[in-house]
Design a protein around this motif. Structure first.
Motif, PDB file in Angstrom:
ATOM      1  N   GLY A 150      -4.009   4.780   7.385  1.00  0.00           N
ATOM      2  CA  GLY A 150      -4.677   4.028   8.436  1.00  0.00           C
ATOM      3  C   GLY A 150      -4.096   4.284   9.811  1.00  0.00           C
ATOM      4  O   GLY A 150      -4.824   4.469  10.790  1.00  0.00           O
ATOM      5  N   SER A 199       2.694   7.205   7.279  1.00  0.00           N
ATOM      6  CA  SER A 199       1.751   6.098   7.317  1.00  0.00           C
ATOM      7  C   SER A 199       2.146   5.091   6.256  1.00  0.00           C
ATOM      8  O   SER A 199       2.333   5.453   5.093  1.00  0.00           O
ATOM      9  CB  SER A 199       0.318   6.588   7.074  1.00  0.00           C
ATOM     10  N   ARG A 200       2.248   3.820   6.634  1.00  0.00           N
ATOM     11  CA  ARG A 200       2.589   2.764   5.679  1.00  0.00           C
ATOM     12  C   ARG A 200       1.356   2.182   5.007  1.00  0.00           C
ATOM     13  O   ARG A 200       1.486   1.367   4.093  1.00  0.00           O
ATOM     14  CB  ARG A 200       3.347   1.627   6.382  1.00  0.00           C
ATOM     15  N   ASP A 201       0.166   2.583   5.483  1.00  0.00           N
ATOM     16  CA  ASP A 201      -1.056   1.939   5.012  1.00  0.00           C
ATOM     17  C   ASP A 201      -2.089   2.963   4.548  1.00  0.00           C
ATOM     18  O   ASP A 201      -3.257   2.876   4.870  1.00  0.00           O
ATOM     19  CB  ASP A 201      -1.638   1.039   6.098  1.00  0.00           C
ATOM     20  N   GLU A 202      -1.623   3.941   3.800  1.00  0.00           N
ATOM     21  CA  GLU A 202      -2.502   4.913   3.136  1.00  0.00           C
ATOM     22  C   GLU A 202      -3.334   5.722   4.128  1.00  0.00           C
ATOM     23  O   GLU A 202      -4.472   6.085   3.868  1.00  0.00           O
ATOM     24  CB  GLU A 202      -3.384   4.205   2.099  1.00  0.00           C
ATOM     25  N   PRO A 207       0.830  -1.207   0.000  1.00  0.00           N
ATOM     26  CA  PRO A 207       0.000   0.000   0.000  1.00  0.00           C
ATOM     27  C   PRO A 207       0.862   1.255   0.000  1.00  0.00           C
ATOM     28  O   PRO A 207       2.012   1.241   0.449  1.00  0.00           O
ATOM     29  CB  PRO A 207      -0.822  -0.127   1.286  1.00  0.00           C
TER      30      PRO A 207
END
Length: 360
Positions: free
Chosen positions: A338, A333-336, A318
């Motif tokens: 989250g 953020s590594r997850d868009e 992501p």
């Protein structure tokens, strides 16, 4: 093949580089570079991997810095970064864009320059100065600055620029002629009955959606907008946001419907996070609906701001999302969006955040 993620930071005291592997769990900070000059924008040329930093001020003059070794060493040039004799001098370079084998620079007072030799020398794109409305352009709070540069991915002759406070302009002939593209964007600071002028809007950030060159998003001093016709007309997409005021915008690397924003509490209310609670707002439908991403971000006493070029995404899956604050912190953020982690702190005021993913 190993991937390395670089987060490129322009700050009031030089350029910095944050680096991680593709896991994006641990980050190394390098810098300051560029002899601690004020650096307004740092980018990577995706075709060559070279890094460029835009900077200068009234004391140093303008310059564009270049590194071909990932930021370890830098050189700079200002050759050609000047208006004709008798005109106001170029004080600083504020924005950069690389594409189609060329490098573009937006400067203060607002103007555009181009380099065909990787920043060694520069040529003034004079057509922008010949725009009929040029004598009526007025400075925004930071000055009369060309701060947004958007290149068409396939047509080298098409360029969009954002200028405070003049608006959005487009060229279809490589810069010879320009037309304003501001229909539908407000200028609330203008006299009553003149709130939708042809030019004079204070555009804060202009970005292009991936895979849809005609889809543009704009964070303006007076609202958030989307265009589906290359800026010929704009529609408000600010419904659902906590404020119509903010500076940066960043698109998802693959999905043209996804956009990230950092609204502030207003232009005259302090210009910090609404209710002093930090959030990045995101949409998955082109601005039809918005949600706040807060996990991991400070929810008390967040009185910082995020400037117009200090929000970016990377191209991994992501996608990573990053922003830098006026108080010198970088969140990732590594997850868009989250969940968020602070990956740097105690830096100088951060003017810009960009990313580069290298393979090797």
């Amino acid at each position: 093949m190993r991937e390395t993620v670089q987060v490129l930071l322009g700050t009031k005291k030089g350029a910095f580089v944050l680096e991680s592997d593709a896991a994006r769990t641990a980050w190394d900070l390098r810098g300051p570079y560029c002899e601690t000059w004020p650096i307004n924008h740092v980018i990577a040329d995706p075709a060559t991997g070279a890094l460029y930093g835009a900077g200068g001020n009234a004391w140093f003059g303008p310059a564009v810095w270049r590194s071909t070794d990932g930021g370890t060493t830098w050189t700079h040039s200002s050759r050609g970064l000047a208006y004709a004799a008798g005109e106001a001098p170029v004080a600083s370079v504020w924005s950069l864009a690389a594409g189609h084998g060329r490098l573009y620079a937006g400067v203060e007072p607002a103007g555009l320059f181009v380099s065909d030799d990787a920043g060694e020398s520069w040529t003034h794109v004079e057509g922008l100065q010949r725009t009929p409305s040029r004598p009526e352009w007025n400075p925004g709070g930071a000055g009369l600055i060309l701060h947004s540069l958007v290149l068409h991915p396939d047509d080298p002759k098409q360029i969009w620029v954002g200028i405070s406070a003049a608006g959005v302009f487009h060229t279809a002939d490589g810069g010879e002629t320009w037309e304003p593209r501001n229909r539908g964007t407000r200028a609330d600071f203008m006299p009553e009955g003149q709130n939708y002028p042809e030019h004079g809007q204070c555009v804060h950030c202009l970005v292009m959606a991936p895979g849809k060159p005609e889809r543009l998003y704009q964070q303006n001093h007076c609202g958030m907008y989307r265009s589906d016709d290359g800026g010929r007309s704009w529609a408000s997409v600010e419904k659902g946001l906590p404020s119509s005021f903010g500076f940066p915008a960043a698109v998802h690397p693959r999905d043209p419907e996804r956009l990230f924003l950092v609204p502030l509490n207003g232009d005259t209310a302090g210009r910090y996070m609404p209710d002093a609670q930090a959030a990045v707002w995101r949409t998955e439908d082109g601005g039809g609906a918005w949600t706040a991403a807060r996990e991991g971000l400070p929810q008390r006493n967040a009185f910082f701001n995020v400037l117009r070029q200090a929000l970016a995404t990377d191209r991994l899956a992501p996608a990573g999302v990053y922003f830098g604050t006026g108080s010198g912190e970088v969140y990732a953020s590594r997850d868009e969006g989250g969940a968020w982690t602070r990956i740097a702190e105690h830096l100088p005021t951060i003017s810009s955040v960009e990313t580069f993913v290298a393979r090797g």
